[in-house]
Design a protein around this motif. Structure first.
Motif: not given
Length: 270
Positions: A101-110, A147-154, A182-188
């Protein structure tokens, strides 16, 4: 039924889709003839050296929707291998249902709902026979993603597992509650930092010690009590086709000492 009802039924049916896949890998003793058919030998044939079969059936509703969808799947996995002490065979039967379930473009529930794995290990002598039946109840295995854009995800999730061995083969029981972050951060555009932390509290009951083969399988290599696992990785692109990766892993299983592992790798991309 009028035309409007038929159109609604047709639209509802079109949301269902089913996918079936079959894989067979076989190695047998040569008998001087060309063997093309993968179905020639059964599990009980002594001519077999190795045999692995995988059958996966998935029924999906709203599979292509970007908002929500449900998947019901059944996985049947069977295998047989010739080892130094004789033949060993395994069977797995897994049922599970998944909801996204995609609550919004940034938040998803599974979530993942009840599944059952049945694994059967057969050895040449009765004293080595081990049968493990697992009931993995994962109705509370829900995950929340941000998910925040293409740079950050938790991603966070909670999972409850209940595993039981048949009483005639030991009667071991394991109940685990795990929390994962779990998180991922894209630097540049040339670097990425990923991190993961897991806390798993396991209640294990066994008439023997928790160091047997059965306990190792049921506990996934962990120990009874509180288990901590964490990892941190840095990936950096040096030039267009050269990438370096630094990785650190740590674990504190039960009452054992903490284990630290560090890795460095250099990858050339062509």
């Amino acid at each position: 039924l009028n035309a409007s009802d038929l159109k609604g039924i047709k639209k509802l049916v079109s949301k269902f889709s089913m996918v079936t896949s079959l894989q067979i890998n076989k190695k047998s003793v040569a008998k001087g003839s060309f063997e093309f058919s993968p179905f020639k030998y059964g599990v009980n044939d002594t001519a077999l050296i190795t045999l692995n079969t995988v059958v996966l059936n998935t029924l999906s509703f709203n599979r292509f929707s970007t908002i929500w969808g449900i998947d019901l799947s059944n996985l049947r996995n069977g295998g047989k291998s010739l080892l130094t002490y004789g033949y060993e065979s395994r069977k797995v039967n897994d049922w599970n249902a998944k909801l996204r379930l995609n609550i919004s473009r940034a938040i998803a529930l599974n979530g993942k709902w009840p599944g059952r794995d049945r694994m059967l290990y057969l050895h040449p002598t009765p004293s080595l026979i081990t049968v493990i039946t697992n009931w993995i109840f994962t109705a509370l295995n829900t995950g929340l993603s941000f998910i925040r854009g293409t740079s950050f995800r938790v991603v966070t999730s909670y999972k409850l597992e209940n595993k039981k061995n048949l009483p005639v083969y030991g009667g071991e029981k394991a109940v685990s509650n795990s929390i994962n972050v779990e998180s991922k951060y894209n630097v540049l555009q040339n670097s990425a930092i990923t991190g993961k932390f897991t806390f798993n509290n396991i209640d294990f009951t066994s008439p023997t010690a928790a160091t047997t083969t059965v306990s190792y399988i049921m506990l996934d290599g962990l120990l009874p009590g509180k288990n901590y696992l964490w990892s941190l990785a840095l990936t950096k692109r040096l030039v267009n086709n050269l990438e370096v990766n630094f990785q650190y892993d740590g674990r504190k299983p039960g009452t054992s000492r903490t284990v630290h592992i560090g890795r460095v790798s250099l990858t050339a991309l062509f």
